[in-house]
Design an enzyme around this catalytic site. Sequence first.
Site, PDB file in Angstrom:
ATOM      1  N   GLU A 112      40.031  49.935  51.625  1.00  0.00           N
ATOM      2  CA  GLU A 112      39.131  49.989  50.462  1.00  0.00           C
ATOM      3  C   GLU A 112      38.331  48.707  50.354  1.00  0.00           C
ATOM      4  OE1 GLU A 112      41.635  50.358  47.044  1.00  0.00           O
ATOM      5  OE2 GLU A 112      42.538  52.204  47.763  1.00  0.00           O
ATOM      6  N   LYS A 114      37.266  45.297  48.322  1.00  0.00           N
ATOM      7  CA  LYS A 114      37.871  44.388  47.342  1.00  0.00           C
ATOM      8  C   LYS A 114      36.774  44.024  46.345  1.00  0.00           C
ATOM      9  CE  LYS A 114      40.964  40.382  47.142  1.00  0.00           C
ATOM     10  NZ  LYS A 114      40.582  40.017  45.809  1.00  0.00           N
ATOM     11  N   ASP A 116      34.849  42.449  43.316  1.00  0.00           N
ATOM     12  CA  ASP A 116      34.958  41.096  42.773  1.00  0.00           C
ATOM     13  C   ASP A 116      34.680  41.120  41.277  1.00  0.00           C
ATOM     14  OD1 ASP A 116      35.478  38.462  42.854  1.00  0.00           O
ATOM     15  OD2 ASP A 116      33.564  37.861  43.717  1.00  0.00           O
ATOM     16  N   TYR A 224      41.323  51.871  41.315  1.00  0.00           N
ATOM     17  CA  TYR A 224      41.894  51.893  42.663  1.00  0.00           C
ATOM     18  C   TYR A 224      43.409  51.994  42.710  1.00  0.00           C
ATOM     19  CZ  TYR A 224      41.849  46.926  41.420  1.00  0.00           C
ATOM     20  OH  TYR A 224      41.991  45.734  40.768  1.00  0.00           O
ATOM     21  N   LYS A 315      39.428  38.651  53.352  1.00  0.00           N
ATOM     22  CA  LYS A 315      38.280  38.186  52.548  1.00  0.00           C
ATOM     23  C   LYS A 315      37.125  37.747  53.438  1.00  0.00           C
ATOM     24  CE  LYS A 315      39.070  36.004  48.607  1.00  0.00           C
ATOM     25  NZ  LYS A 315      39.630  35.080  47.589  1.00  0.00           N
ATOM     26  N   CYS A 409       7.795  15.074  31.232  1.00  0.00           N
ATOM     27  CA  CYS A 409       7.513  16.481  31.487  1.00  0.00           C
ATOM     28  C   CYS A 409       6.473  16.622  32.598  1.00  0.00           C
ATOM     29  CB  CYS A 409       7.004  17.138  30.203  1.00  0.00           C
ATOM     30  SG  CYS A 409       6.485  18.840  30.457  1.00  0.00           S
ATOM     31  N   CYS A 412       3.135  17.981  30.748  1.00  0.00           N
ATOM     32  CA  CYS A 412       2.396  17.305  29.675  1.00  0.00           C
ATOM     33  C   CYS A 412       2.758  15.834  29.524  1.00  0.00           C
ATOM     34  CB  CYS A 412       2.598  18.047  28.350  1.00  0.00           C
ATOM     35  SG  CYS A 412       4.251  17.792  27.668  1.00  0.00           S
ATOM     36  N   CYS A 427      11.661  19.313  27.229  1.00  0.00           N
ATOM     37  CA  CYS A 427      10.423  18.659  26.827  1.00  0.00           C
ATOM     38  C   CYS A 427      10.252  18.943  25.337  1.00  0.00           C
ATOM     39  CB  CYS A 427       9.242  19.224  27.609  1.00  0.00           C
ATOM     40  SG  CYS A 427       7.670  18.755  26.862  1.00  0.00           S
ATOM     41  N   CYS A 433       2.650  21.411  24.732  1.00  0.00           N
ATOM     42  CA  CYS A 433       2.932  21.553  26.165  1.00  0.00           C
ATOM     43  C   CYS A 433       2.521  22.972  26.606  1.00  0.00           C
ATOM     44  CB  CYS A 433       4.419  21.290  26.402  1.00  0.00           C
ATOM     45  SG  CYS A 433       4.950  21.458  28.111  1.00  0.00           S
TER      46      CYS A 433
HETATM   47  S1  IVH Z   1      45.201  46.711  44.582  1.00  0.00           S
HETATM   48  C1  IVH Z   1      49.530  45.390  44.100  1.00  0.00           C
HETATM   49  N1  IVH Z   1      42.753  47.317  45.332  1.00  0.00           N
HETATM   50  O1  IVH Z   1      42.154  41.917  43.904  1.00  0.00           O
HETATM   51  C2  IVH Z   1      48.134  45.634  44.498  1.00  0.00           C
HETATM   52  N2  IVH Z   1      43.104  45.282  44.152  1.00  0.00           N
HETATM   53  O2  IVH Z   1      43.933  39.636  44.757  1.00  0.00           O
HETATM   54  C3  IVH Z   1      47.225  45.469  43.359  1.00  0.00           C
HETATM   55  N3  IVH Z   1      41.057  44.009  43.747  1.00  0.00           N
HETATM   56  O3  IVH Z   1      44.261  41.651  41.114  1.00  0.00           O
HETATM   57  C4  IVH Z   1      45.812  45.389  43.644  1.00  0.00           C
HETATM   58  N4  IVH Z   1      39.671  45.416  44.692  1.00  0.00           N
HETATM   59  O4  IVH Z   1      41.864  42.422  40.761  1.00  0.00           O
HETATM   60  C5  IVH Z   1      43.547  46.422  44.718  1.00  0.00           C
HETATM   61  N5  IVH Z   1      40.638  47.989  46.038  1.00  0.00           N
HETATM   62  C6  IVH Z   1      41.420  47.103  45.406  1.00  0.00           C
HETATM   63  C7  IVH Z   1      40.910  45.929  44.819  1.00  0.00           C
HETATM   64  C8  IVH Z   1      41.799  45.035  44.213  1.00  0.00           C
HETATM   65  C9  IVH Z   1      39.779  44.280  44.036  1.00  0.00           C
HETATM   66  C10 IVH Z   1      41.499  42.784  43.026  1.00  0.00           C
HETATM   67  C11 IVH Z   1      42.465  43.015  41.900  1.00  0.00           C
HETATM   68  C12 IVH Z   1      43.677  42.246  42.228  1.00  0.00           C
HETATM   69  C13 IVH Z   1      43.153  41.234  43.186  1.00  0.00           C
HETATM   70  C14 IVH Z   1      44.261  40.785  44.099  1.00  0.00           C
END
Ligand code: IVH
Length: 672
Positions: A112, A114, A116, A224, A315, A409, A412, A427, A433
């Site tokens: 999946e 991740k 942010d 998720y 990451k 500035c 001006c 300013c 200005c």
């Molecule tokens: S699963 C026990 N799935 O990443 C597993 N987390 O560093 C729980 N996050 O706290 C997390 N995308 O805020 C999971 N597809 C994803 C995610 C995800 C982002 C974040 C989440 C978690 C942090 C862990």
Amino acid sequence: MNIDIEARIKALRDDLHAHNFRYYVENKPSISDYEFDMLLKELEALEAAHPEFLDPNSPTKRVGGDLTERFAKVKHRYPMLSLSNTYSIEEVREWEGRVKKGTNRPITYACELKYDGVAIGISYHQGKLERAVTRGDGETGEDITANVKTVRAVPLQLLGKDFPEDFEIRGEVFLPLAAFAQLNAQRLEDGDEPYMNPRNTASGTLKLQDSAIVASRKLDCFLYGLYGEQLPANEHYANMQAAGTWGFKVPSAAQKQIMLCTTIEEIESFIDYWAEARFNLPFEIDGVVIKVNDYEAQRALGFTAKSPRWATSYKFKAQQVSTVLERVTYQVGRTGAITPVANLKPVLLAGTIVKRASLHNADQIEKLSLREGDTVYVEKGGEIIPKVMGIDLALRPVNSSPLEYPTQCPECNTLLLRTEGESMHYCPNTSGCPPQIKGRLEHFISRKAMNIDGLGAETVAQLYNEGLVGNVADIYDLRKEQLLPLERMAEKSVTNLLEGVESSKAIPFNRVLYALGIRHVGETIARKLAAYFGNIDALSNAQIDELSGVEDIGEAIAVSVRDYFADAQNMAVIQRLKQHGLQFEQAATSASISGTLSGKTFVVSGVFQTYERDDLKSEIEAHGGKIASSVSGKTDYLVAGENMGPSKRKKAEDLGVKIIDESGFKALIQAL
Ligand code: IVH
């Protein structure tokens, strides 16, 4: 030897504590996530090898807590753990090897994105959203239900009837890039400092007390993970698909946001795909997550103290390039705020040619000890405009000299000011200005302000250059015979313009207030001030303590409002606008039920049985009452719920303010 190690451990701890503070409290990180993670990993390794230097308060001992005083605490039914993470494909391979060894059945992985943002757990009972809780310290989180309910992607009522009676779903609330860009454009426009990145903004937004502001921020949410006793399947992927049919926004299999894989090669190609494709997403991701799909296998693998063994994350490093900083220029905004801009030798970064990067303010230039001609590292984060992250000192030209932040500035020549505690220079030549004058006129006529049809930025500049308008009141003195001789001004456009000016006189008070362009007074604050004070006279006479007693009005806004009205030129403009018939009084809203609480000021605190706190406040306003954030001599009633802070109660008692509970409040609106 051990002395060196102990010193290194201490240095790492000190550094990481300081970086945590900059990131979570000040919102001004000074190193990249990657650099932070590398320091943390080094410390983890040293601590593991040298348990004799144990410290229960080491930065490795916490999972990024976000607990504050203001929200009710909730213990998680299932602990909310974090994920192990790595930047190395090799370590993903090692993890996959360990998973295979740990179970004796064939393994399928769900890969999946991740996301942010901010982790959130939402519980449902009989298909209705019951409660939304932050991660907190993993054991206990905060109840932010009212705020999460404003996120459109989160269903309040589920579809169909195939869902379990009780379950929890977890996911990530985030701010899409377009919403982030729009919010920052608006903040600059209002004279506020732009937010640093979408993640921190999403997290700050979820912690706001006023869910009306949260609703305006356009947060989004992907889910998720499903938790409960009667889930439809024994596998993660199938459960997420099912959750999709109940109305949740789950990762799309069609868009490869979730994919089942059985080999490490498939996992690697998922990672490779998203390493590039992430730049086309309308939101930020910082990596991918790989999870063992089968719950039985998950249980067999179990957990370490902090994270599951059945999942890990890879990451992405933020994309960085180096280029030459050719020149630093300074822009002057409508409120006089000076923004430094790095003009770069054009360079390709994450699919686009970058020519400019933001430098935020003088502090940042100083911190980087930047010079023109330096080779700089530029990084693309969530912002549309990239950031300058660092410099390569080895490549500094020999004849370069330190940058001197302008004292005057650039437009001006007036001496710039910097208020104690603020990082931006201003300013102060508000009335003389040119970019400030034109900026204020443009703001005044803009759609969310006076919405004057037939008058755009170009025409404003033309009118200003011709000497026909120098402030917003001049717009209402414009006459047909002055306009007709101007270039590009035909009969029709002049009529349109004058009609637009005329109809703007009906725009309500809160928008007129916003249109005035008082620093820090955006749409929401203007609405609050208009509702609280009712008319311009009461507002312009208000002193700092009364202003800062209004909900969501802090000291900086209060000072800015007071200074604005203390200026005789501003008051003269307002006087002329009044004579032209603009609205300077709050009209009674159609939503108002009665005026029974009119003239009464309330402070609402704590948690209530039959009201969400915001609904209670709306009810007070609907009956004509006013809401203040803190108890003062002007407060009539303190409406006290459960878990109210003791200091508020004491202050109310000391000042003789009436304290009523929920039923007392209900009696009050009936009795009056
Ligand atoms: S699963 C026990 N799935 O990443 C597993 N987390 O560093 C729980 N996050 O706290 C997390 N995308 O805020 C999971 N597809 C994803 C995610 C995800 C982002 C974040 C989440 C978690 C942090 C862990």
